[in-house]
Enzyme design. Sequence first.
Site, PDB file in Angstrom:
ATOM      1  N   ASN A  97       0.878  -1.341   0.217  1.00  0.00           N
ATOM      2  CA  ASN A  97      -0.149   0.032   0.116  1.00  0.00           C
ATOM      3  C   ASN A  97       0.712   1.238  -0.007  1.00  0.00           C
ATOM      4  O   ASN A  97       0.579   2.398  -0.636  1.00  0.00           O
ATOM      5  CB  ASN A  97      -0.877  -0.119   1.139  1.00  0.00           C
ATOM      6  CG  ASN A  97      -1.585   1.285   1.678  1.00  0.00           C
ATOM      7  OD1 ASN A  97      -2.518   1.819   0.712  1.00  0.00           O
ATOM      8  ND2 ASN A  97      -0.769   2.185   2.350  1.00  0.00           N
ATOM      9  N   TYR A 162       3.248   9.429 -11.613  1.00  0.00           N
ATOM     10  CA  TYR A 162       2.666   8.525 -10.544  1.00  0.00           C
ATOM     11  C   TYR A 162       1.543   7.522 -11.126  1.00  0.00           C
ATOM     12  O   TYR A 162       1.739   6.386 -10.713  1.00  0.00           O
ATOM     13  CB  TYR A 162       2.219   9.500  -9.549  1.00  0.00           C
ATOM     14  CG  TYR A 162       0.895   8.922  -8.677  1.00  0.00           C
ATOM     15  CD1 TYR A 162       1.446   7.723  -7.682  1.00  0.00           C
ATOM     16  CD2 TYR A 162      -0.380   9.081  -9.091  1.00  0.00           C
ATOM     17  CE1 TYR A 162       0.205   7.202  -6.817  1.00  0.00           C
ATOM     18  CE2 TYR A 162      -1.496   8.431  -8.146  1.00  0.00           C
ATOM     19  CZ  TYR A 162      -0.830   7.422  -7.121  1.00  0.00           C
ATOM     20  OH  TYR A 162      -1.813   6.828  -6.329  1.00  0.00           O
ATOM     21  N   ALA A 164       1.675   6.262 -13.973  1.00  0.00           N
ATOM     22  CA  ALA A 164       2.582   5.219 -14.583  1.00  0.00           C
ATOM     23  C   ALA A 164       3.086   4.394 -13.780  1.00  0.00           C
ATOM     24  O   ALA A 164       3.111   2.970 -14.002  1.00  0.00           O
ATOM     25  CB  ALA A 164       3.838   5.903 -15.459  1.00  0.00           C
ATOM     26  N   LYS A 166       1.604   3.216 -10.982  1.00  0.00           N
ATOM     27  CA  LYS A 166       0.437   2.302 -10.572  1.00  0.00           C
ATOM     28  C   LYS A 166      -0.104   1.501 -11.840  1.00  0.00           C
ATOM     29  O   LYS A 166      -0.357   0.155 -11.514  1.00  0.00           O
ATOM     30  CB  LYS A 166      -0.804   3.265 -10.204  1.00  0.00           C
ATOM     31  CG  LYS A 166      -0.580   3.915  -8.953  1.00  0.00           C
ATOM     32  CD  LYS A 166      -0.273   3.114  -7.654  1.00  0.00           C
ATOM     33  CE  LYS A 166      -0.075   3.869  -6.515  1.00  0.00           C
ATOM     34  NZ  LYS A 166       0.011   2.919  -5.153  1.00  0.00           N
TER      35      LYS A 166
END
Length: 257
Positions: A97, A162, A164, A166
């Site tokens: 996470n 960011y 990318a 994920k």
Amino acid sequence: MTTTPTAQTEPRTALVTGASSGIGEAIARELAAAGCTVAVHGRDEQRTRAVAEDIERQGGRAVALTADLSQGPDVVRALAIEARTQLGGHVDVLVNNAGVYPGGPTESLDDDTVDALLATNIRAPHVLVATLAPGMAERGSGHIVNIGSWMARVGVPFMALYPATKAAVEQLTRAWAAEYGHRGIRVVTVAPGATATPGNADSADVLTAMTKGTPAGTPVQPVDIARTVRWVVSDQAAFVTGGTIDVDGGIASTRLS
Ligand SMILES: NC(=O)c1ccc[n+]([C@@H]2O[C@H](COP(=O)([O-])OP(=O)(O)OC[C@H]3O[C@@H](n4cnc5c(N)ncnc54)[C@H](OP(=O)(O)O)[C@@H]3O)[C@@H](O)[C@H]2O)c1
């Protein structure tokens, strides 16, 4: 006849990264409520310990572990090994996470920020899975939940790298589900929508504006993500692996006007 793709065992231990705040904290609390002993990981020692202690106060079982995941892979490996030791020799659930989401014009993202994004959001989950999945495979059961983002499939201005990271996480999920599935490990991406957390508390008005035109109409709450993760790692979700579950109030898949 009912069949399941993997040998199912309700998980007893979990490592949740980035559980000192926001979505990770809610996941740690939810998994503890489901009966898991949880390794609560964070970077800030005081807040990480406070979450673990509160889980214990509520009757759950938790230990606090700190490590900066943007540091070298040895730091991340040491976290995985410490978590396994503290959890009695096996980690049944790994929730990747922890993440950072700096934005801005592409030309303004400095090299250190780019390095931190790649190290925290992609390399750390890779090192954690490389360290912990073999033990899960040996036991014939395990769960890996990667926290993605609705932004992975939408082009958003001033948010290039960011999302990318994920998108990379979604692909890692597909690959790990294929690689480890026949050894009893399910791997799923849970993709939050715009969610109200301490990490974006100073952009509360932006979140409100972003979600106003979605079917839900308001930001997601961390507990909504956490309840989905709890379900994903239960036997109820025995056939769920490899894909992405959107918990986003419809932000990624709908336009109301
Ligand atoms: N909030 C949203 O709208 C949203 C939407 C989609 C996806 N997500 C994803 O959901 C996850 C959690 O987001 P959030 O909004 O809950 O964030 P948050 O409130 O900022 O919490 C981030 C957590 O990650 C930890 N962390 C960050 N960098 C770290 C590092 N280098 N080493 C160790 N721990 C680190 C933080 O630890 P410390 O606080 O102890 O430093 C904290 O526990 C992230 O992967 C994010 O990309 C969030």
